[in-house]
Design a protein around this motif. Structure first.
Motif, PDB file in Angstrom:
ATOM      1  N   ILE A 227      43.225  43.307  37.394  1.00  0.00           N
ATOM      2  CA  ILE A 227      43.041  44.659  36.876  1.00  0.00           C
ATOM      3  C   ILE A 227      41.592  45.114  37.018  1.00  0.00           C
ATOM      4  O   ILE A 227      41.318  46.264  37.384  1.00  0.00           O
ATOM      5  N   GLU A 228      40.647  44.212  36.730  1.00  0.00           N
ATOM      6  CA  GLU A 228      39.241  44.618  36.763  1.00  0.00           C
ATOM      7  C   GLU A 228      38.777  44.885  38.191  1.00  0.00           C
ATOM      8  O   GLU A 228      37.937  45.759  38.425  1.00  0.00           O
ATOM      9  N   GLY A 239      40.700  55.118  35.717  1.00  0.00           N
ATOM     10  CA  GLY A 239      40.358  53.883  35.030  1.00  0.00           C
ATOM     11  C   GLY A 239      41.030  53.773  33.674  1.00  0.00           C
ATOM     12  O   GLY A 239      41.390  52.678  33.228  1.00  0.00           O
ATOM     13  N   LEU A 240      41.217  54.908  32.999  1.00  0.00           N
ATOM     14  CA  LEU A 240      41.927  54.917  31.721  1.00  0.00           C
ATOM     15  C   LEU A 240      43.352  54.391  31.886  1.00  0.00           C
ATOM     16  O   LEU A 240      43.838  53.613  31.051  1.00  0.00           O
ATOM     17  N   LEU A 510      34.467  47.220  35.198  1.00  0.00           N
ATOM     18  CA  LEU A 510      35.231  47.333  33.955  1.00  0.00           C
ATOM     19  C   LEU A 510      35.528  45.928  33.470  1.00  0.00           C
ATOM     20  O   LEU A 510      36.141  45.138  34.182  1.00  0.00           O
ATOM     21  N   LYS A 511      35.080  45.615  32.280  1.00  0.00           N
ATOM     22  CA  LYS A 511      35.343  44.308  31.674  1.00  0.00           C
ATOM     23  C   LYS A 511      36.068  44.537  30.360  1.00  0.00           C
ATOM     24  O   LYS A 511      35.549  45.201  29.458  1.00  0.00           O
ATOM     25  N   ILE A 512      37.280  44.017  30.261  1.00  0.00           N
ATOM     26  CA  ILE A 512      38.089  44.142  29.049  1.00  0.00           C
ATOM     27  C   ILE A 512      38.239  42.764  28.427  1.00  0.00           C
ATOM     28  O   ILE A 512      38.733  41.839  29.071  1.00  0.00           O
ATOM     29  N   CYS A 549      45.211  38.255  28.643  1.00  0.00           N
ATOM     30  CA  CYS A 549      44.360  37.314  29.373  1.00  0.00           C
ATOM     31  C   CYS A 549      44.544  37.488  30.882  1.00  0.00           C
ATOM     32  O   CYS A 549      43.574  37.388  31.642  1.00  0.00           O
ATOM     33  N   ASP A 550      45.762  37.740  31.303  1.00  0.00           N
ATOM     34  CA  ASP A 550      46.063  37.906  32.731  1.00  0.00           C
ATOM     35  C   ASP A 550      45.760  39.330  33.183  1.00  0.00           C
ATOM     36  O   ASP A 550      46.587  39.993  33.804  1.00  0.00           O
ATOM     37  N   ARG A 551      44.562  39.804  32.896  1.00  0.00           N
ATOM     38  CA  ARG A 551      44.225  41.201  33.181  1.00  0.00           C
ATOM     39  C   ARG A 551      43.816  41.374  34.640  1.00  0.00           C
ATOM     40  O   ARG A 551      43.592  40.418  35.330  1.00  0.00           O
TER      41      ARG A 551
END
Length: 551
Positions: A227-228, A239-240, A510-512, A549-551
């Motif tokens: 995702i990132e 990005g949202l 982008l870091k989530i 976690c699996d982003r």
């Protein structure tokens, strides 16, 4: 500004004492010397070889906690790979960003994990995805790339291709990092990663002596989605959409945190109606998750009436979301600058009536659980997690508060309407019920139950004084290469989002960091000493998410 200046001077003094200060040595052309972080961050650049000792002192001696750690491939812009560790001290309004500049060709630094164990996953993830080597790491094994990947291929490096599929190198999935047992006393029981139910993959390797579990190894990240990487170069509104899809059941929280991170850079005042409605939606999502989680916990000890009641009440809230905001999980409701949808008078009445009905039914569910002898026997003293371990691992959310760690972002770094005196008083008044000391599955259930009632009180308080006005303002042009950072209290706990823009006002990084990322490592500690049959209940009591976690 007085608090910010005092905190900045204190950190500068500590860094000088540790010989970690690098700020005065940076060249004028170095972009990190410019004020590229948002106004809510205090940023320092420190010596890479001193970072581990500095973080150890801040965490162990100065009372700081780690909020997140972000790796960025800035070789095209700065010639460096940059690691930023974000820390925060209680009673302060400002997180601290500690950045180190790593050699672009051979990025290494002394590992932080030997001094601060909760950095374990961060450093292993950075090793897998960026090729950055934390020297002296006690577990130098893959966290995410389980299958043999080609040497020198790092999915989050700047030159990695977004749409590419990593070629597999022949070989078995390694067992590195799993405890190896000697002698015949310990039986090894593998569970997963493919499960009988329709759930996400996770590999659990139990070491048991008879029924009791002596050790549990957990391996996750089997369906990492990239995702990132996918977010790189996207317009901010696109990005949202990526942020919202990080987690299916905390969709709104992820979109809200992303929006708040951008808004820290905009210096705009949101309409009061938007602020209040955003808070109401956050509490609705919290209620929906907590009630569903309590129902799921009932499945862990075979109480089918509780499972059905939890699912039924959760469904009622999901249908309310769909009626009022067009999506069951509130996707597409929040946006940078406010909200896409408003709440009319009929919707307000619908919400109030639905919450009254849910409150009554939920009280009945909790009363039945309290009188259910098997439920009480299975919940109490099961899966105990001590306060010391919870603090050391930076456990967040209901899991932390059930172990006596009173950490709630709504209270310690209030945002939205949580800054209002009446809402803050509600949060404080419920403190005795939303923080417990037992640390077992029962405490985790009861913290959620108390927070459902707390959320009901907050929503009713805000609906009574719902201000008039609009629900959105446009954001101005945001400065290039600036970082926005925010934390919020999602249903599972603290959620942190880091956003760096590029020169075209698109996403550069982008870091989530979802709440689950800090809570999964605590599960083996809670499982040890329990019988293997209690693992499903213990696992459900943390209500962890694989997708986060699996982003």
């Amino acid at each position: 500004m007085v608090e910010q200046d005092a905190l900045r001077e204190r950190l500068r003094r500590i860094m000088l004492e540790e010989d970690a200060w690098l700020g005065d040595a940076l060249s004028a052309q170095d972009a990190l010397k410019r004020p590229v972080h948002g106004p809510n961050l205090i940023a320092f650049t420190v010596k890479a070889e001193k970072l581990a000792r500095l973080v150890k002192r801040l965490v162990r001696e100065e009372g700081f906690r780690i909020l997140s750690a972000v790796m960025e491939d800035e070789r095209d812009r700065l010639g460096h790979v940059v690691l930023t560790v974000i820390v925060w001290q209680e009673s302060s309004a400002y997180p601290i960003a500690l950045a180190i500049l790593l050699d672009g060709a051979h990025p290494t630094y002394p590992a932080i994990t030997p001094h601060v164990p909760m950095m374990n996953w961060y450093e292993r993830e950075h090793r897998d995805l960026f090729g950055v080597e934390p020297l002296g790491h006690p577990q130098p094994y893959a966290l995410i790339l389980h299958a043999s990947a080609p040497d020198g291929v790092y999915p989050l490096s700047r030159d990695a291709v977004q749409e590419s599929v990593l070629p597999r190198v022949p070989g078995d999935v390694t067992t590195d990092g799993f405890v190896q047992y000697e002698g015949g006393e310990v039986s090894v029981v593998p569970v997963g990663p493919i499960h009988a139910g329709i759930i996400e993959p996770g590999h659990f390797l139990f070491g048991t002596v008879g029924e009791p579990v002596v050790h549990l190894d957990v391996r996750l990240f089997y369906t990492h989605r990239g995702i990132e990487k996918m977010a790189e170069g996207l317009p901010l509104l696109d990005g949202l959409k990526i942020a919202e899809r990080t987690c299916g059941v905390c969709t709104y929280s992820h979109g809200l945190a992303y929006s708040l991170a951008l808004e820290t850079l905009a210096s705009v005042e949101l309409p009061e109606r938007a602020v209040v409605l955003r808070t109401i939606l956050a509490e609705l999502e919290r209620m929906m998750n907590h009630i569903g989680d309590i129902g799921n916990m009932c499945a862990g000890f075979g109480y089918h009436r509780g499972v059905a009641d939890g699912a039924r009440l959760k469904e009622r809230l999901l249908r309310l979301n769909e009626r009022l905001f067009k999506h069951r999980y509130l996707r597409g409701v929040v946006r940078p600058g406010g909200l896409n949808d408003d709440l009319d008078a009929a919707g307000k009445a619908d919400m109030e009536a639905t919450l009254r009905a849910v409150e009554d039914d939920f009280a009945g569910l909790m009363e039945r659980i309290s009188k259910h002898e098997i439920a009480q026997d299975r919940l109490r003293t099961t899966g105990m997690l001590g306060a010391e371990i919870a603090r050391d691992l930076c456990v967040v959310g209901p899991a932390a508060r059930a172990s006596g760690v009173p950490y709630d972002v709504r209270l310690v770094r209030p945002y939205l309407a949580y800054t209002r005196r009446d809402v803050a008083e509600l949060l404080k008044n419920w403190h005795g019920q939303t923080v417990r000391s037992e640390g077992d599955a029962y405490a985790r259930m009861m913290v959620r139950a108390a927070e459902v009632e707390q959320s009901l009180a907050i929503v009713r308080c805000l609906l009574k004084k719902l201000p008039d006005g609009t629900v959105h303002v446009p954001l101005p042009k945001l400065p290039a290469h600036t970082v926005g950072f925010t934390t919020i209290e999602s249903p599972r706990g603290e959620l942190a989002v880091w956003v760096r823009l590029d020169a075209q006002e698109r996403l550069r990084r982008l870091k989530i960091r979802s709440a689950t990322y800090h809570n999964w490592p605590a599960v083996p500690y809670a499982v040890a000493g329990n019988i293997i049959a209690d693992f499903p209940l213990i696992n459900k009591s943390f209500e962890l998410c694989y997708a986060c976690c699996d982003r």
